[in-house]
Design a protein around this motif. Structure first.
Motif, mmCIF file in Angstrom:
data_model
loop_
_atom_site.group_PDB
_atom_site.id
_atom_site.type_symbol
_atom_site.label_atom_id
_atom_site.label_comp_id
_atom_site.label_asym_id
_atom_site.label_seq_id
_atom_site.Cartn_x
_atom_site.Cartn_y
_atom_site.Cartn_z
ATOM 1 N N ALA A 1 -9.614 -9.859 -0.107
ATOM 2 C CA ALA A 1 -9.750 -10.488 1.207
ATOM 3 C C ALA A 1 -11.098 -11.182 1.363
ATOM 4 O O ALA A 1 -11.290 -11.943 2.310
ATOM 5 N N PHE B 1 -4.577 -18.855 -0.217
ATOM 6 C CA PHE B 1 -4.511 -17.407 -0.397
ATOM 7 C C PHE B 1 -3.217 -16.824 0.154
ATOM 8 O O PHE B 1 -3.024 -15.612 0.143
ATOM 9 N N THR C 1 -3.407 -10.979 4.587
ATOM 10 C CA THR C 1 -4.213 -12.196 4.646
ATOM 11 C C THR C 1 -4.283 -12.750 6.070
ATOM 12 O O THR C 1 -5.358 -13.153 6.535
#
Lengths: 99, 236
Positions: free
Chosen positions: A44, B185, B191
């Motif tokens: 992340a 991503f 996410t």
């Protein structure tokens, strides 16, 4: 062609940190296998940092920027990177002129 | 001579493969490099400083983030910390790629200076069926490096003639570029939560406290959110 001392220090610091991250993997190879939540947190890092950098411009600098950011986010999943940038820039120029 | 020949041809073949694999990424990086240089001079850097940064740091993401939050005089520690946060992914990338390369230890410490997302990803793919050789890596590294230093410096020189980047929305180009990168991503639950938490915290901190603290606080909040959202099932 001038180089400011503080700027030079900042560039050297950035360069050292970057090189350290690039070769640190050589020292810990085979010993570094993140799993589960730790891996999720590690994965992340790039999106979290990228978003934090642009959040003030995208969210709090005005309606043209906020709307252009939303439009950019919508097309970002469908267009290649460069086309995404073009759409965002064109959108913000138009919105700044008409809002 | 006959014995030297197969080696030479495999060296050439690997270098050619490196050039072929990296070409699309290198071409795509040219306008982004020009843009970086133009916006950097708009923020007060000289073309020489832009060239020096590209040559020594050679990391697009970290350079974009630094310029986006650039103030004068440069906040050295904040920039170093921001650079660390963006580049810490290199640790995992390097650890993964290192055993797949056919390089001596000293060569690795030189070669990995040039590691980028692109050359790493292409090498990992190549490593699926053959080791990554010095010729393959050097070809990719040389092209990307010369390309990046040249295009950013050129952008800086041209940018000083163009004037205020806000006039043609170039100041927003980084924001758009970062949104595009974030989209890469994916849209997994983790996410999306990460992005939302990071954005809100960064905007609030920037509004109430100010730059450059929004970068670290937003990023750390997003990372914590990912850790929590991934939950216990991810640990199983």
């Amino acid at each position: 062609m001038s180089i400011d001392t503080t700027t030079l220090l900042a560039i050297l610091a950035m360069a050292l940190v970057t090189y350290a991250t690039r070769v640190a993997g050589l020292l810990v190879a085979d010993r570094l296998a993140l799993t589960g939540r730790a891996k999720a947190a590690f994965d992340a890092i790039p999106p979290a940092v990228l978003v934090a950098v642009i959040a003030p411009t995208a969210l709090t600098s005005g309606w043209p920027e906020a709307i252009a950011a939303a439009i950019t986010a919508l097309v970002a999943f469908r267009l290649p990177l460069l086309a995404t940038v073009v759409v965002g820039v064109v959108a913000v120029v138009l919105l700044r002129n008409f809002l | 001579m006959d014995q030297a020949n197969p080696h030479m041809t495999s060296y050439k073949r690997d270098a050619k493969a490196g050039l072929r694999d990296i070409a699309p990424a290198a071409i795509a990086a040219i306008p982004i490099g020009l843009l970086f240089g133009a916006v950097a001079v708009g923020k007060g850097l000289s073309p020489a400083e832009v060239a020096l940064m590209s040559a020594l740091v050679f990391a697009g993401g970290a350079q974009f983030a630094a310029i986006e939050t650039w103030v004068s005089p440069a906040p050295v520690l904040a920039l170093a910390f921001g650079t660390f946060l963006i580049n810490v992914r290199h640790v995992l990338m390097g650890a993964s790629l290192s055993p797949k390369t056919r390089l001596s230890r000293v060569e690795k410490f030189i070669a990995f200076f040039f590691m980028t997302d692109e050359s790493w990803a292409l090498s990992e793919r190549r490593a699926l069926d053959r080791p990554v050789t010095a010729a393959y890596w050097a070809a990719m590294a040389a092209v990307l490096y010369i390309n990046w230093v040249t295009s950013t410096t050129l952008g800086a020189v041209l940018g000083s003639f163009l004037g205020d980047p806000a006039r043609f929305g170039a100041d927003f180009a980084f924001t758009a570029l970062f949104i595009g990168l974030v989209a890469g991503f994916g849209r997994s639950r983790v996410t999306l939560v990460t992005v939302a938490v990071s954005a809100v915290v960064a905007a609030l901190v920037h509004y109430f406290i100010g730059a450059p603290w929004h970068v670290a606080s937003g990023a750390l909040a997003g990372i914590a959110a990912a850790y929590i959202t991934a939950g216990k099932e991810a640990d199983a």
